[in-house]
Scaffold this motif. Structure first.
Motif, PDB file in Angstrom:
ATOM      1  N   ASN A  35       0.822  -1.197   0.000  1.00 15.04           N
ATOM      2  CA  ASN A  35       0.000   0.000   0.000  1.00 15.04           C
ATOM      3  C   ASN A  35       0.864   1.258   0.000  1.00 15.04           C
ATOM      4  N   ARG A  36       0.409   2.292  -0.685  1.00 10.80           N
ATOM      5  CA  ARG A  36       1.128   3.566  -0.755  1.00 10.80           C
ATOM      6  C   ARG A  36       1.323   4.165   0.634  1.00 10.80           C
ATOM      7  N   LYS A  37       0.351   4.016   1.517  1.00  8.66           N
ATOM      8  CA  LYS A  37       0.467   4.552   2.878  1.00  8.66           C
ATOM      9  C   LYS A  37       1.593   3.854   3.644  1.00  8.66           C
ATOM     10  N   THR A  38       1.836   2.595   3.345  1.00  6.20           N
ATOM     11  CA  THR A  38       2.934   1.854   3.968  1.00  6.20           C
ATOM     12  C   THR A  38       4.271   2.447   3.543  1.00  6.20           C
ATOM     13  N   TYR A  52       4.816   5.639   2.730  1.00  2.54           N
ATOM     14  CA  TYR A  52       4.981   6.895   3.461  1.00  2.54           C
ATOM     15  C   TYR A  52       5.376   6.659   4.918  1.00  2.54           C
ATOM     16  N   GLU A  53       4.779   5.667   5.544  1.00  5.61           N
ATOM     17  CA  GLU A  53       5.107   5.361   6.938  1.00  5.61           C
ATOM     18  C   GLU A  53       6.543   4.839   7.062  1.00  5.61           C
TER      19      GLU A  53
END
Length: 63
Positions: free
Chosen positions: A26-29, A31-32
């Motif tokens: 996931n893209r959010k992963t 960023y994190e």
């Protein structure tokens, strides 16, 4: 982007979306992980986050 690009056709600097597709996460992963300095080659230009292709590919092959 539809489908995964061969690594030879990737741009020198990857967007988070492109890296997420390459890693199949996931893209959010992305960023994190970048926030925690877990991905090498992350560069912030203002509010834009990019990843150096060569650093990411070397990291992937060594992991």
């Amino acid at each position: 982007m539809s489908g995964t690009k061969p690594t030879s056709t990737l741009p020198e600097f990857l967007k988070a979306e492109e890296l997420a597709e390459l890693l199949r996460i996931n893209r959010k992963t992305i960023y994190e992980a970048a926030r925690r300095d877990e991905i090498p080659g992350a560069i912030r230009i203002g509010r834009v986050l990019r990843f150096r292709r060569d650093a990411v590919l070397a990291w992937m092959s060594s992991s």
